[in-house]
Design a protein around this motif. Structure first.
Motif, PDB file in Angstrom:
ATOM      1  N   MET A   1       1.082  -0.896  -8.961  1.00 22.19           N
ATOM      2  CA  MET A   1      -0.111  -1.293  -8.219  1.00 22.19           C
ATOM      3  C   MET A   1      -1.297  -0.626  -8.901  1.00 22.19           C
ATOM      4  SD  MET A   1       1.162  -3.130  -5.737  1.00 22.19           S
ATOM      5  CE  MET A   1      -0.154  -3.196  -4.536  1.00 22.19           C
ATOM      6  N   LEU A   2      -2.111  -1.405  -9.595  1.00 24.76           N
ATOM      7  CA  LEU A   2      -3.243  -0.861 -10.333  1.00 24.76           C
ATOM      8  C   LEU A   2      -4.546  -1.391  -9.746  1.00 24.76           C
ATOM      9  CD1 LEU A   2      -1.994  -1.323 -14.024  1.00 24.76           C
ATOM     10  CD2 LEU A   2      -1.912   0.753 -12.656  1.00 24.76           C
ATOM     11  N   GLY A   3      -5.520  -0.484  -9.620  1.00 24.74           N
ATOM     12  CA  GLY A   3      -6.858  -0.921  -9.275  1.00 24.74           C
ATOM     13  C   GLY A   3      -7.529  -1.555 -10.478  1.00 24.74           C
ATOM     14  N   ASP A   4      -8.701  -2.157 -10.254  1.00 23.95           N
ATOM     15  CA  ASP A   4      -9.404  -2.820 -11.362  1.00 23.95           C
ATOM     16  C   ASP A   4      -9.687  -1.857 -12.502  1.00 23.95           C
ATOM     17  OD1 ASP A   4      -9.307  -5.041  -9.809  1.00 23.95           O
ATOM     18  OD2 ASP A   4     -11.475  -5.189  -9.450  1.00 23.95           O
ATOM     19  N   ARG A  14      -2.708 -11.454 -16.293  1.00 21.91           N
ATOM     20  CA  ARG A  14      -2.410 -12.568 -15.398  1.00 21.91           C
ATOM     21  C   ARG A  14      -2.747 -12.253 -13.943  1.00 21.91           C
ATOM     22  NH1 ARG A  14       2.282 -13.627 -18.553  1.00 21.91           N
ATOM     23  NH2 ARG A  14       3.567 -12.431 -17.118  1.00 21.91           N
ATOM     24  N   VAL A  15      -2.690 -10.975 -13.569  1.00 25.28           N
ATOM     25  CA  VAL A  15      -2.915 -10.634 -12.162  1.00 25.28           C
ATOM     26  C   VAL A  15      -4.299 -10.040 -11.923  1.00 25.28           C
ATOM     27  CG1 VAL A  15      -0.455 -10.307 -11.732  1.00 25.28           C
ATOM     28  CG2 VAL A  15      -1.831  -8.356 -12.465  1.00 25.28           C
ATOM     29  N   LEU A  16      -5.122  -9.983 -12.951  1.00 23.91           N
ATOM     30  CA  LEU A  16      -6.474  -9.462 -12.751  1.00 23.91           C
ATOM     31  C   LEU A  16      -7.316 -10.463 -11.962  1.00 23.91           C
ATOM     32  CD1 LEU A  16      -7.530  -7.906 -16.192  1.00 23.91           C
ATOM     33  CD2 LEU A  16      -7.077  -6.679 -14.074  1.00 23.91           C
ATOM     34  N   PRO A  17      -8.173  -9.981 -11.095  1.00 22.05           N
ATOM     35  CA  PRO A  17      -9.142 -10.887 -10.469  1.00 22.05           C
ATOM     36  C   PRO A  17      -9.999 -11.560 -11.543  1.00 22.05           C
ATOM     37  CG  PRO A  17      -9.130  -8.748  -9.367  1.00 22.05           C
ATOM     38  CD  PRO A  17      -8.287  -8.601 -10.603  1.00 22.05           C
ATOM     39  N   THR A  69       0.838  -1.204   0.000  1.00 24.63           N
ATOM     40  CA  THR A  69       0.000   0.000   0.000  1.00 24.63           C
ATOM     41  C   THR A  69       0.868   1.247   0.000  1.00 24.63           C
ATOM     42  OG1 THR A  69      -1.734  -1.165   1.205  1.00 24.63           O
ATOM     43  CG2 THR A  69      -1.827   1.232   1.219  1.00 24.63           C
ATOM     44  N   LEU A  70       1.970   1.215   0.751  1.00 22.73           N
ATOM     45  CA  LEU A  70       2.911   2.340   0.744  1.00 22.73           C
ATOM     46  C   LEU A  70       3.453   2.575  -0.660  1.00 22.73           C
ATOM     47  CD1 LEU A  70       4.805   4.426   2.053  1.00 22.73           C
ATOM     48  CD2 LEU A  70       6.358   2.543   2.607  1.00 22.73           C
ATOM     49  N   LEU A  71       3.818   1.490  -1.351  1.00 23.30           N
ATOM     50  CA  LEU A  71       4.320   1.622  -2.718  1.00 23.30           C
ATOM     51  C   LEU A  71       3.257   2.244  -3.625  1.00 23.30           C
ATOM     52  CD1 LEU A  71       6.365   1.143  -4.963  1.00 23.30           C
ATOM     53  CD2 LEU A  71       5.546  -1.224  -5.116  1.00 23.30           C
ATOM     54  N   GLU A  72       2.014   1.815  -3.470  1.00 24.93           N
ATOM     55  CA  GLU A  72       0.935   2.375  -4.286  1.00 24.93           C
ATOM     56  C   GLU A  72       0.765   3.860  -4.019  1.00 24.93           C
ATOM     57  OE1 GLU A  72      -3.739   1.440  -5.410  1.00 24.93           O
ATOM     58  OE2 GLU A  72      -2.746   0.354  -3.778  1.00 24.93           O
ATOM     59  N   ALA A 116      -6.464  -0.975 -14.341  1.00 23.25           N
ATOM     60  CA  ALA A 116      -6.002  -2.082 -15.183  1.00 23.25           C
ATOM     61  C   ALA A 116      -6.840  -2.187 -16.455  1.00 23.25           C
ATOM     62  CB  ALA A 116      -6.053  -3.395 -14.405  1.00 23.25           C
ATOM     63  N   LEU A 117      -8.148  -2.039 -16.322  1.00 15.97           N
ATOM     64  CA  LEU A 117      -9.015  -2.075 -17.502  1.00 15.97           C
ATOM     65  C   LEU A 117      -8.685  -0.936 -18.454  1.00 15.97           C
ATOM     66  CD1 LEU A 117     -12.475  -2.995 -15.927  1.00 15.97           C
ATOM     67  CD2 LEU A 117     -11.125  -4.391 -17.496  1.00 15.97           C
ATOM     68  N   ALA A 118      -8.435   0.256 -17.902  1.00 13.83           N
ATOM     69  CA  ALA A 118      -8.102   1.416 -18.741  1.00 13.83           C
ATOM     70  C   ALA A 118      -6.815   1.169 -19.524  1.00 13.83           C
ATOM     71  CB  ALA A 118      -7.973   2.673 -17.879  1.00 13.83           C
ATOM     72  N   VAL A 119      -5.802   0.596 -18.860  1.00 15.80           N
ATOM     73  CA  VAL A 119      -4.534   0.315 -19.539  1.00 15.80           C
ATOM     74  C   VAL A 119      -4.719  -0.732 -20.632  1.00 15.80           C
ATOM     75  CG1 VAL A 119      -2.220  -0.641 -19.235  1.00 15.80           C
ATOM     76  CG2 VAL A 119      -3.127   0.982 -17.559  1.00 15.80           C
ATOM     77  N   LEU A 120      -5.441  -1.813 -20.338  1.00 16.04           N
ATOM     78  CA  LEU A 120      -5.635  -2.876 -21.328  1.00 16.04           C
ATOM     79  C   LEU A 120      -6.440  -2.386 -22.523  1.00 16.04           C
ATOM     80  CD1 LEU A 120      -6.268  -5.902 -18.953  1.00 16.04           C
ATOM     81  CD2 LEU A 120      -4.310  -5.568 -20.460  1.00 16.04           C
ATOM     82  N   LEU A 121      -7.482  -1.593 -22.265  1.00 19.13           N
ATOM     83  CA  LEU A 121      -8.258  -1.049 -23.378  1.00 19.13           C
ATOM     84  C   LEU A 121      -7.408  -0.092 -24.204  1.00 19.13           C
ATOM     85  CD1 LEU A 121     -11.745  -0.433 -21.718  1.00 19.13           C
ATOM     86  CD2 LEU A 121     -11.171  -2.122 -23.472  1.00 19.13           C
TER      87      LEU A 121
END
Length: 329
Positions: free
Chosen positions: A73-76, A111-114, A10-13, A79-84
């Motif tokens: 550290m990406l939130g859901d 690979r790390v997405l829920p 969390t500190l890294l994020e 991560a979706l924004a980056v992939l799109l």
């Protein structure tokens, strides 16, 4: 995950969000004491994450540029924004010759997405459709792209090795104004001091580029995109077409954009209504003329063909075909 480890991540994020964070702010966000924050920072440094300590009244901790990219550290939603963005970039040709870079980046994030997020992403990509499917884009070399961009930003001359459309190789000096992505291709616009003219070069045809000593003065308004479109419209082609069209600039540009035609006033605008319909001169350079009759028909504005006579004959033949189809029962 053990709670201290979760707090370190969390500190890294928090540090990745940018700027300098005070120890007190980080302690409050993590729910720990400031000395514990310092211990977590030491743990990140042990993991080769480049964390800097900033002294002074507004001091604290921040991430410093390092040779290794720290874990992201990406939130859901992020991560979706980056992939799109990666998917749309590949579709639009916004990739370099290192095509696998965007593909491996996508694979690492997926690979790390829920599981539920990955399923939603797959559903979106399967449902997503585009109105146009362009040809396979031409991808420039990543090193060339970055070298040209840096030279344009700092106004440094470039020496480039270029291969033209006929396969001829040459060495050129370019004062690059900027980079433009247009219709699945990358271009560099700038000035060639040897010939004293502006040039537009396709980046995928530049095999090597290096920065030269010195600097140059760019025009007051280089506007690389506009220069690219103007260059397309004024390039040498087989046919030179001159029209007079009665309408507004917006009406004409909807069918004859700047990359295709140059537009000038044939009659002055009135002071009462400068945006009113009026006769305007349209100049077009084209390899073929067969696309112009249906374009003029779809424009649905009065027009006069000044040249060439061949276009006038094509328009008459097109009109005859339309009339013949309309009379059929």
């Amino acid at each position: 995950m053990p709670r201290p480890t979760a707090r370190v991540l969390t500190l890294l994020e928090l540090l990745q969000s940018g700027g300098t964070r005070t120890a007190a702010e980080l302690a409050d966000r993590l729910g720990v004491e400031e000395r514990t924050v310092r211990r977590y920072v030491d743990r990140l440094i042990d993991l080769d994450v480049p964390v800097e300590s900033v002294r002074g009244r507004y001091g604290g901790y921040r991430l410093a540029p390092g040779h290794r990219l720290p874990p992201l550290m990406l939130g859901d939603d992020e991560a979706l924004a980056v992939l799109l963005g990666l998917a749309a970039g590949r579709r639009a040709g916004l990739t370099t010759a290192q095509r696998t870079a965007s593909e491996t980046a996508s694979a690492k994030i997926r690979r790390v997405l829920p599981k539920h997020t990955a399923r939603r992403l797959d559903a979106l990509l399967e449902a997503l459709a585009f109105t146009e499917r362009p040809d396979e884009p031409d991808r420039p070399d990543a090193g060339v792209l970055l070298t040209v961009a840096d030279a344009a930003r700092h106004r440094r001359p470039l020496l480039v090795h270029y291969t033209d459309r006929d396969g001829r190789h040459s060495e050129r000096t370019l004062h690059a104004y900027g980079i433009v992505s247009h219709s699945g291709r990358w271009y560099a616009t700038g000035h060639d001091p040897r010939i004293g003219e502006d040039r537009t070069l396709r980046l995928d045809r530049i095999t090597a580029a290096r920065t030269l000593p010195g600097s140059f003065e760019a025009p007051a308004d280089p506007d690389p995109a506009q220069r690219l479109l103007s260059g397309f419209a004024t390039a040498e082609y087989r046919h030179e077409v001159t029209l007079r069209i009665h309408g507004t600039a917006e009406q004409i540009r909807a069918h004859l954009p700047a990359a295709v035609a140059t537009l000038t006033d044939h009659e002055p605008a009135t002071a009462q209504d400068p945006a009113a319909e009026r006769w305007q001169r349209v100049d077009i350079r084209a390899q073929r003329l067969d696309w112009l009759p249906p374009t003029l028909a779809s424009l649905d504005r009065p027009f006069v063909i000044e040249r060439p006579d061949e276009l006038r004959d094509l328009v008459i033949a097109f009109a005859d075909r339309l009339a013949s189809h309309a009379r059929r029962t």
